[in-house]
Design a protein around this motif. Structure first.
Motif, mmCIF file in Angstrom:
data_model
loop_
_atom_site.group_PDB
_atom_site.id
_atom_site.type_symbol
_atom_site.label_atom_id
_atom_site.label_comp_id
_atom_site.label_asym_id
_atom_site.label_seq_id
_atom_site.Cartn_x
_atom_site.Cartn_y
_atom_site.Cartn_z
ATOM 1 N N ASP A 67 82.560 -79.183 45.934
ATOM 2 C CA ASP A 67 81.829 -78.945 47.170
ATOM 3 C C ASP A 67 81.783 -77.440 47.428
ATOM 4 O OD1 ASP A 67 81.313 -81.622 47.801
ATOM 5 O OD2 ASP A 67 83.289 -81.858 48.722
ATOM 6 N N VAL A 68 80.862 -77.039 48.320
ATOM 7 C CA VAL A 68 80.718 -75.619 48.602
ATOM 8 C C VAL A 68 80.600 -75.391 50.104
ATOM 9 C CG1 VAL A 68 78.191 -75.488 48.533
ATOM 10 C CG2 VAL A 68 79.530 -73.524 47.790
ATOM 11 N N ARG A 69 81.134 -74.268 50.551
ATOM 12 C CA ARG A 69 80.889 -73.783 51.921
ATOM 13 C C ARG A 69 79.886 -72.656 51.838
ATOM 14 N NH1 ARG A 69 85.611 -71.552 54.839
ATOM 15 N NH2 ARG A 69 84.151 -71.653 56.586
ATOM 16 N N VAL A 70 78.925 -72.666 52.764
ATOM 17 C CA VAL A 70 77.876 -71.645 52.786
ATOM 18 C C VAL A 70 77.930 -70.960 54.142
ATOM 19 C CG1 VAL A 70 75.411 -71.201 52.562
ATOM 20 C CG2 VAL A 70 76.468 -73.059 51.241
ATOM 21 N N THR A 71 78.208 -69.663 54.130
ATOM 22 C CA THR A 71 78.335 -68.917 55.378
ATOM 23 C C THR A 71 77.611 -67.587 55.270
ATOM 24 O OG1 THR A 71 80.443 -67.996 54.601
ATOM 25 C CG2 THR A 71 80.538 -69.959 56.013
ATOM 26 N N ARG A 72 77.120 -67.110 56.390
ATOM 27 C CA ARG A 72 76.521 -65.772 56.428
ATOM 28 C C ARG A 72 77.598 -64.713 56.254
ATOM 29 N NH1 ARG A 72 71.484 -64.571 57.044
ATOM 30 N NH2 ARG A 72 69.991 -66.013 58.015
ATOM 31 N N THR A 73 77.204 -63.608 55.648
ATOM 32 C CA THR A 73 78.162 -62.540 55.416
ATOM 33 C C THR A 73 77.441 -61.199 55.385
ATOM 34 O OG1 THR A 73 79.867 -61.716 53.895
ATOM 35 C CG2 THR A 73 77.943 -62.765 52.910
ATOM 36 N N GLU A 74 78.196 -60.136 55.647
ATOM 37 C CA GLU A 74 77.679 -58.774 55.493
ATOM 38 C C GLU A 74 78.220 -58.130 54.226
ATOM 39 O OE1 GLU A 74 75.345 -57.434 57.398
ATOM 40 O OE2 GLU A 74 75.276 -59.356 58.464
ATOM 41 N N ASP A 75 78.970 -58.888 53.416
ATOM 42 C CA ASP A 75 79.515 -58.332 52.176
ATOM 43 C C ASP A 75 78.395 -57.985 51.205
ATOM 44 O OD1 ASP A 75 81.987 -58.770 53.245
ATOM 45 O OD2 ASP A 75 82.427 -60.558 52.051
ATOM 46 N N ASP A 76 78.725 -57.099 50.275
ATOM 47 C CA ASP A 76 77.738 -56.715 49.270
ATOM 48 C C ASP A 76 77.299 -57.929 48.456
ATOM 49 O OD1 ASP A 76 77.966 -54.105 50.082
ATOM 50 O OD2 ASP A 76 79.366 -53.527 48.477
ATOM 51 N N ALA A 77 76.038 -57.925 48.083
ATOM 52 C CA ALA A 77 75.484 -59.044 47.326
ATOM 53 C C ALA A 77 75.906 -58.968 45.860
ATOM 54 C CB ALA A 77 73.969 -59.057 47.431
ATOM 55 N N ASP A 78 76.178 -60.135 45.283
ATOM 56 C CA ASP A 78 76.459 -60.251 43.853
ATOM 57 C C ASP A 78 75.195 -60.589 43.064
ATOM 58 O OD1 ASP A 78 79.289 -59.940 44.266
ATOM 59 O OD2 ASP A 78 79.316 -62.028 44.955
ATOM 60 N N VAL A 79 74.346 -61.405 43.676
ATOM 61 C CA VAL A 79 73.109 -61.851 43.042
ATOM 62 C C VAL A 79 72.005 -61.807 44.092
ATOM 63 C CG1 VAL A 79 71.905 -63.800 41.959
ATOM 64 C CG2 VAL A 79 74.310 -63.367 41.404
ATOM 65 N N ALA A 80 70.839 -61.287 43.726
ATOM 66 C CA ALA A 80 69.698 -61.224 44.637
ATOM 67 C C ALA A 80 68.543 -62.032 44.052
ATOM 68 C CB ALA A 80 69.266 -59.777 44.855
ATOM 69 N N LEU A 81 67.922 -62.847 44.902
ATOM 70 C CA LEU A 81 66.843 -63.705 44.426
ATOM 71 C C LEU A 81 66.001 -64.188 45.590
ATOM 72 C CD1 LEU A 81 68.398 -67.196 43.454
ATOM 73 C CD2 LEU A 81 69.356 -65.597 45.116
ATOM 74 N N ASP A 82 64.827 -64.698 45.280
ATOM 75 C CA ASP A 82 63.958 -65.275 46.298
ATOM 76 C C ASP A 82 64.291 -66.745 46.478
ATOM 77 O OD1 ASP A 82 61.439 -64.755 47.988
ATOM 78 O OD2 ASP A 82 60.908 -66.576 46.900
ATOM 79 N N VAL A 83 63.939 -67.300 47.629
ATOM 80 C CA VAL A 83 64.191 -68.715 47.899
ATOM 81 C C VAL A 83 63.475 -69.594 46.884
ATOM 82 C CG1 VAL A 83 62.253 -69.058 49.494
ATOM 83 C CG2 VAL A 83 64.380 -70.370 49.793
ATOM 84 N N ARG A 84 62.400 -69.103 46.295
ATOM 85 C CA ARG A 84 61.695 -69.881 45.266
ATOM 86 C C ARG A 84 62.612 -70.182 44.084
ATOM 87 N NH1 ARG A 84 56.003 -68.099 42.305
ATOM 88 N NH2 ARG A 84 55.979 -69.754 40.716
ATOM 89 N N GLU A 85 63.383 -69.203 43.649
ATOM 90 C CA GLU A 85 64.285 -69.422 42.516
ATOM 91 C C GLU A 85 65.429 -70.360 42.888
ATOM 92 O OE1 GLU A 85 61.598 -67.726 40.853
ATOM 93 O OE2 GLU A 85 62.370 -66.398 42.404
ATOM 94 N N LEU A 86 65.881 -70.302 44.157
ATOM 95 C CA LEU A 86 66.900 -71.259 44.595
ATOM 96 C C LEU A 86 66.355 -72.686 44.586
ATOM 97 C CD1 LEU A 86 68.921 -69.756 47.586
ATOM 98 C CD2 LEU A 86 69.745 -70.373 45.316
ATOM 99 N N GLY A 87 65.100 -72.849 45.024
ATOM 100 C CA GLY A 87 64.476 -74.170 44.986
ATOM 101 C C GLY A 87 64.355 -74.692 43.568
ATOM 102 N N HIS A 110 67.004 -63.419 33.153
ATOM 103 C CA HIS A 110 66.515 -62.852 31.903
ATOM 104 C C HIS A 110 65.027 -62.537 31.994
ATOM 105 C CE1 HIS A 110 66.901 -61.998 27.645
ATOM 106 N NE2 HIS A 110 65.876 -62.802 27.372
ATOM 107 N N ALA A 111 64.308 -63.310 32.812
ATOM 108 C CA ALA A 111 62.875 -63.092 33.006
ATOM 109 C C ALA A 111 62.574 -62.064 34.086
ATOM 110 C CB ALA A 111 62.199 -64.416 33.357
ATOM 111 N N GLY A 112 63.609 -61.495 34.704
ATOM 112 C CA GLY A 112 63.411 -60.478 35.731
ATOM 113 C C GLY A 112 63.179 -61.028 37.118
ATOM 114 N N LEU A 113 63.444 -62.325 37.329
ATOM 115 C CA LEU A 113 63.189 -62.948 38.622
ATOM 116 C C LEU A 113 64.432 -63.055 39.490
ATOM 117 C CD1 LEU A 113 60.876 -65.820 37.340
ATOM 118 C CD2 LEU A 113 60.195 -63.613 38.311
ATOM 119 N N VAL A 114 65.598 -62.835 38.903
ATOM 120 C CA VAL A 114 66.872 -62.835 39.630
ATOM 121 C C VAL A 114 67.621 -61.577 39.218
ATOM 122 C CG1 VAL A 114 69.083 -64.011 39.946
ATOM 123 C CG2 VAL A 114 66.980 -65.359 39.743
#
Length: 424
Positions: free
Chosen positions: A359-379, A393-397
């Motif tokens: 299971d996972v907990r999802v919370t907002r944070t101000e910490d530095d990002a490890d991975v950046a992506l658009d909601v499209r890639e999450l979907g 590898h395709a430059g989308l994340v």
């Protein structure tokens, strides 16, 4: 945030009393017109409390859309409430005015009101929906296999019996839904037909749909106790060449609860008299038939995109599924359509469960990002069938901390390939 409509246009809910007009817009948009016999035989499967449109200044409907109340199977967890977007169309003489953008925003707003954190669709045109944050989350496999090919043995197959009959919706409808539900246990994306009308439409067989083939038949596999364990909805399309039968077996839909039942079903389909080949309906890309063919090169395979997924409520959607590995990562998400999803989110898994998932907990944070992506890639990755590492590898994340994308991609992946077995 609903985009502005042209002056005099407005978003409305469409009642059943305007169903003929609603459908006419869809016919104009998609370039088809069902004959009266087809209309009479196919049930009205729209949910009229979930149909909407853009009304033009003269009171006519300029564009339409609807949705279904689904539950979407997700990796390792209970299904999540999902709005199945459908019947999206704009009159050809009303295009290029922003009507689609307004309708999609309206759809998202209704999802939020109903507490549906996810939306899914089939894309008639695959280039359209990415810009609204939908990601291609699954593929399906269609195979064409010559008659008589050899299958590897599967224990228990020979103990099962097979029956073949003309499809009778009243007699076979319950069997189809029972086996379909059991066959999809554990497979992400395996949406069930949620209403009586949708279940009835799956068995509809008006002559216009037969394309020269016979009326729909059903093959069913049963255990020693008579319990149904597999089915195929199919028709044969007669063809001859030089006095040799070249008839095709066209499978609309099939499902099996286990490997033995699948083997028994395919053994029958691949050995029908006066036939030359079998063409399957949509299958998962890891379907059993790919494993049990002695010579897989004899099968011609076609893979195409299946369901597309949009996260409407990001934390609720991500919390609703389970993960294949431990994870503690900060995602920086962009979402141009739903700003509440944008920003940095920490995903932190708890202890491993008895099923080896987390299971996972999802919370907002101000910490530095490890991975950046658009909601499209999450979907796209949501059902476990797309690799976030491949998207990177395709430059989308973008990976901002070394090793974080590998861990994230591993956690989002799932052992069974996602698929929806029917088009909505």
């Amino acid at each position: 945030m609903t985009p502005a409509l042209p002056d005099g246009y407005r978003l409305i809910r469409v009642p059943h009393s305007r169903s003929v007009e609603f459908r006419e817009v869809d016919h104009l948009a998609f370039g088809y017109e069902p004959d009266p016999e087809t209309v009479a035989q196919v049930p009205d499967y729209l949910e009229w409390d979930r149909t909407s449109a853009v009304e033009a200044p003269d009171g006519s409907l300029a564009a339409v859309h609807a949705s279904y109340a689904f539950t979407l199977p997700v990796p390792g967890a209970q299904p999540v409430e999902c709005a199945g977007l459908t019947w999206v169309g704009t009159r050809p003489d009303q295009r290029r005015q922003g009507l689609l953008s307004a309708m999609i925003a309206d759809h998202f707003a209704h999802c939020e009101e109903r507490g549906e954190p996810v939306s899914a669709l089939y894309a008639a045109e695959s280039a359209i929906y990415g810009r609204f944050g939908y990601g291609s989350a699954a593929d399906d496999l269609r195979v064409t296999i010559p008659r008589g090919v050899a299958l590897r043995d599967v224990p228990g197959s020979s103990d099962l019996t097979l029956r073949f009959a003309k499809l009778d919706a009243a007699a076979h409808g319950g069997l189809v839904e029972q086996v379909h539900a059991a066959a999809g246990v554990g497979r992400p994306g395996w949406i069930g037909r949620s209403t009586d009308a949708l279940r009835a439409s799956a068995l509809a067989d008006p002559p216009a749909w037969r394309q020269g083939g016979e009326p729909l038949r059903i093959a069913t596999v049963h255990g020693p106790d008579g319990e149904p364990r597999a089915y195929a909805l199919l028709r044969r399309k007669e063809e001859w060449a030089d006095n040799v039968a070249k008839t095709k077996v066209l499978v609309r839909e099939s499902a099996a609860v286990d490997a033995a039942a699948a083997h028994r079903l395919w053994s029958f389909l691949l050995d029908m008299d006066l036939t030359a080949s079998v063409q399957s309906g949509p299958l998962p890309v890891d379907d059993r038939i790919r494993e049990i063919l002695v010579d897989p090169r004899l099968a011609t395979a076609k893979i195409t995109d299946n369901v597309w997924v949009r996260l409407v409520d990001l934390p609720a959607a991500l919390t609703a599924r389970r993960y294949s590995g431990p994870l503690d990562v900060v995602l920086e998400v962009t979402d141009a359509r739903l700003p509440a999803n944008a920003g940095r989110w920490r995903l932190a898994t708890g202890p491993v469960g008895a099923d080896a998932a987390y299971d996972v907990r999802v919370t907002r944070t101000e910490d530095d990002a490890d991975v950046a992506l658009d909601v499209r890639e999450l979907g796209a990755a949501y059902l476990g069938g797309r690799s976030l590492a491949a998207a990177g590898h395709a430059g989308l994340v973008e990976e901002r901390r070394a090793g974080s994308l590998h861990a994230t991609s591993t956690a989002f992946a799932w052992p069974l390939a996602p698929v929806c077995s029917w088009m909505f």
